[in-house]
Design an enzyme around this catalytic site. Structure first.
Site, PDB file in Angstrom:
ATOM      1  N   ASP A 272     -21.451  -4.361 -20.647  1.00 49.64           N
ATOM      2  CA  ASP A 272     -20.476  -4.839 -21.638  1.00 49.64           C
ATOM      3  C   ASP A 272     -21.135  -5.760 -22.656  1.00 49.64           C
ATOM      4  OD1 ASP A 272     -20.523  -6.386 -19.081  1.00 49.64           O
ATOM      5  OD2 ASP A 272     -19.425  -7.846 -20.270  1.00 49.64           O
ATOM      6  N   ASN A 273     -22.393  -6.109 -22.437  1.00 54.57           N
ATOM      7  CA  ASN A 273     -23.114  -6.931 -23.417  1.00 54.57           C
ATOM      8  C   ASN A 273     -24.149  -6.110 -24.189  1.00 54.57           C
ATOM      9  OD1 ASN A 273     -21.660  -9.167 -22.650  1.00 54.57           O
ATOM     10  ND2 ASN A 273     -23.202  -9.917 -21.225  1.00 54.57           N
TER      11      ASN A 273
HETATM   12  P1  AMP Z   1     -19.848 -12.618 -20.653  1.00 56.62           P
HETATM   13  O1  AMP Z   1     -20.555 -12.779 -19.358  1.00 56.62           O
HETATM   14  O2  AMP Z   1     -19.834 -13.872 -21.495  1.00 56.62           O
HETATM   15  O3  AMP Z   1     -20.321 -11.433 -21.400  1.00 56.62           O
HETATM   16  O4  AMP Z   1     -18.321 -12.384 -20.301  1.00 56.62           O
HETATM   17  C1  AMP Z   1     -17.876 -11.345 -19.481  1.00 56.62           C
HETATM   18  C2  AMP Z   1     -16.404 -11.147 -19.654  1.00 56.62           C
HETATM   19  O5  AMP Z   1     -15.704 -12.344 -19.346  1.00 56.62           O
HETATM   20  C3  AMP Z   1     -15.969 -10.743 -21.051  1.00 56.62           C
HETATM   21  O6  AMP Z   1     -14.897  -9.864 -20.910  1.00 56.62           O
HETATM   22  C4  AMP Z   1     -15.522 -12.055 -21.658  1.00 56.62           C
HETATM   23  O7  AMP Z   1     -14.585 -11.879 -22.678  1.00 56.62           O
HETATM   24  C5  AMP Z   1     -14.906 -12.741 -20.450  1.00 56.62           C
HETATM   25  N1  AMP Z   1     -14.934 -14.206 -20.540  1.00 56.62           N
HETATM   26  C6  AMP Z   1     -16.013 -15.026 -20.404  1.00 56.62           C
HETATM   27  N2  AMP Z   1     -15.645 -16.301 -20.537  1.00 56.62           N
HETATM   28  C7  AMP Z   1     -14.317 -16.324 -20.775  1.00 56.62           C
HETATM   29  C8  AMP Z   1     -13.343 -17.330 -20.996  1.00 56.62           C
HETATM   30  N3  AMP Z   1     -13.650 -18.627 -20.988  1.00 56.62           N
HETATM   31  N4  AMP Z   1     -12.067 -16.955 -21.203  1.00 56.62           N
HETATM   32  C9  AMP Z   1     -11.731 -15.668 -21.212  1.00 56.62           C
HETATM   33  N5  AMP Z   1     -12.577 -14.658 -20.997  1.00 56.62           N
HETATM   34  C10 AMP Z   1     -13.865 -14.971 -20.785  1.00 56.62           C
HETATM   35 MG    MG Z   2     -20.002 -10.523 -22.979  1.00 63.15          MG
END
Ligand code: AMP
Ligand code: MG
Length: 533
Positions: A272-273
């Protein structure tokens, strides 16, 4: 430490100006992603934050986007980029995607705290403008929809730094902050980053519609991406979706080769990244390596080292495999997907060789160059040599630069074998001094010099200059970010601005920036960056 209400630094963030016909809001806007329809997103409004203030702005990106600089400094801009005001032409939405996280299927994720405002029509074409940290969405799951100041500053600085290094990346226009408390390990304060990219579509978007059996939507998404971003795939012989997979593989290979060539660790290469455009996106626990360690793990949450530096090329391939699997319903058979992934195995090493060769001043790739690079990396790893400083000093080794550098070495006095050592003051920091095993380095350096001088018409000054264009002097080391963050948390945003400016010209020898180009302090090793953001 709880820090509420950081004061504004007016030196960096001028007083808000009222919008006027002389400083028009940016536009026109379009929104091609929204035209995909509600299967792909939820329309929603950002959640306002109280008492916003500026933290940093990339004036360079503002100019590239054709945004009026006076408007960019206005109170309206501050409110818009905090999510407190939505311009009439914007259609805010959060998109839905899924993904594999740390090697496991994680199911539905989606924009949990990112809100896509629309596409600004710019001289470079339409650019998606997205707020990160602008409040809850239907995809927030357990999260609060917010981002904290420290991680927002890191994403802002790194986006612009990567761009200046020539790495394909999403950009960051600005960061705003608010005294609103946000709970992480401690209570911190909220911030919003405004991110910009031609598209924020991820591998995970395709996985979402494929794994949930929504194959009509899957095809619609793939057609959207081909039509807008990979039009040549439509006319490729064979299956257009296999052509898309192949094109994405090539771009991803090139992106990761660039990461490896500057010692960049992404930290969370979940599917997803991964951008469908081969851009570096979602800057979280990333790091530019200090001491070279191929197994370096920059993400404190990555206990197994899945995303260690040396594993990044294989992980990117693994992620492309997931994308291929997601696209299978659009292909005739599995073979098409496997064949489309195959070029990655050639493109990545070729790109890596070319980039590493250029870092050593080699104009083209020859047999034996791989071994030359590999031996250097092994020596660097053994002695934990600083990645960035090593390559920058190699440039000086070929031909020194700058007025402060004494280029003429005193001749040794006859009869005194060590006279050179006694007479010569250190003219410039030597590469050799970076190694503990100096004889081993000397042997390597001799091989390197021989290879350099074997190049037809070898010109030391021109070669060193070319090397300085690919071996940065300044990268966003963790401790540099940390210093700027701590100042910003105390209400002084000058260090963010200074670092942004330095990172915008990473290859230049500029005066007054030695503190940004030197070795990390000992405490840098204690900095722990996790997924908490
Ligand atoms: P990431 O590891 O930052 O790529 O995040 C993985 C998933 O978690 C993605 O769907 C982000 O939108 C969600 N996410 C991360 N941090 C938050 C947050 N504080 N509030 C809502 N969603 C989050
Ligand atoms: Mg992300």
């Amino acid at each position: 430490m709880i820090r509420m209400n950081p004061p504004l630094n007016h030196a960096v963030a001028p007083a808000p100006e009222a919008p006027s016909p002389e400083c028009p809001a940016p536009g026109p806007w379009t929104h091609r992603f929204a035209s995909l329809g509600p299967t792909f997103f939820t329309a929603l409004q950002p959640t306002p934050l109280p008492a916003p203030h500026w933290v940093g702005t990339s004036e360079a990106l503002g100019r590239e986007l054709g945004i009026d600089p006076a408007w960019m400094r206005s109170d309206e801009a501050l409110q818009v980029f905090t999510g407190n005001r939505v311009l009439p032409a914007m259609q805010p939405l959060a998109s839905v995607y899924s993904g594999h996280q740390f090697g496991h299927w994680a199911g539905q994720l989606g924009d949990g705290r990112a809100i896509l405002l629309g596409e600004l029509v710019t001289p470079q074409g339409p650019m998606e403008v997205q707020l990160k940290g602008a409040g809850l969405t239907p995809y927030s799951r357990m999260g609060d929809g917010r981002a904290v100041l420290r991680s927002s500053i890191r994403e802002f600085l790194c986006s612009e730094a990567m761009h200046a290094l020539g790495n394909p990346t999403s950009r960051a226009l600005c960061v705003t902050g608010s005294p609103a408390p946000v709970r992480r390990e401690t209570i911190e304060t909220a911030a919003v980053v405004t991110r910009v990219a031609p598209s924020f579509i991820r591998f995970g978007h395709f996985e979402h519609f494929s794994h949930s059996g929504q194959h009509v939507a899957l095809k619609q998404l793939a057609d959207f991406v081909i039509d807008h971003f990979y039009p040549a795939c439509r006319h490729a012989s064979g299956n257009p979706y296999a052509a898309l997979l192949e094109a994405v593989s090539a771009r991803t290979a090139a992106m990761v080769a660039q990461w490896q060539s500057v010692g960049f660790c992404h930290g969370v290469m979940n599917t997803d990244n991964m951008s469908i455009l081969g851009l570096t996106i979602d800057y979280g626990p990333f790091q530019f390596m200090d001491a070279f360690n191929p197994m370096h793990i920059c993400n404190h949450s990555d206990t197994g080292g899945r995303y260690a530096f040396i594993r990044q090329p294989n992980i990117a391939y693994w992620n492309l495999f997931c994308l291929g699997q997601a696209l299978l319903p659009l292909m005739d058979d599995q073979r098409q997907a496997l064949d489309a992934l195959e070029p990655y195995k050639a493109v990545f090493p070729a790109e890596q060789q070319r980039r590493m060769g250029a870092k050593l001043g080699l104009a083209n790739v020859q047999e034996g160059d791989d071994a030359l690079v590999e031996s250097l990396m092994q020596l660097m790893a053994k002695d934990a040599v600083d990645f960035t400083i090593l390559f920058r000093r190699l440039c000086d080794e070929v031909h020194p630069v700058g007025p402060h550098v004494q280029t003429v070495r005193p001749e040794p006095v006859e009869g005194h074998p060590h006279a050179r050592l006694q007479q010569a003051q250190p003219e410039r920091p030597s590469v050799r001094d970076l190694f503990l095993q100096r004889e081993a380095f000397d042997a390597w350096a001799q091989r390197w010099r021989d290879r350099l001088q074997s190049q037809p018409g070898f010109d030391a000054a021109a070669t060193a200059e070319a090397m300085r264009q690919v071996n940065p002097r300044i990268v966003l080391r963790n401790h540099l970010g940390q210093i700027a963050i701590e100042r910003a948390q105390a209400g002084d945003f000058g260090a963010v601005d200074r670092l942004l400016n330095a990172l915008a010209a990473p290859f230049d020898e500029r005066e007054g920036e030695d503190d940004l180009a030197g070795f990390p302090p000992d405490w840098a090793q204690q900095i722990e960056i996790s997924c908490s953001s």
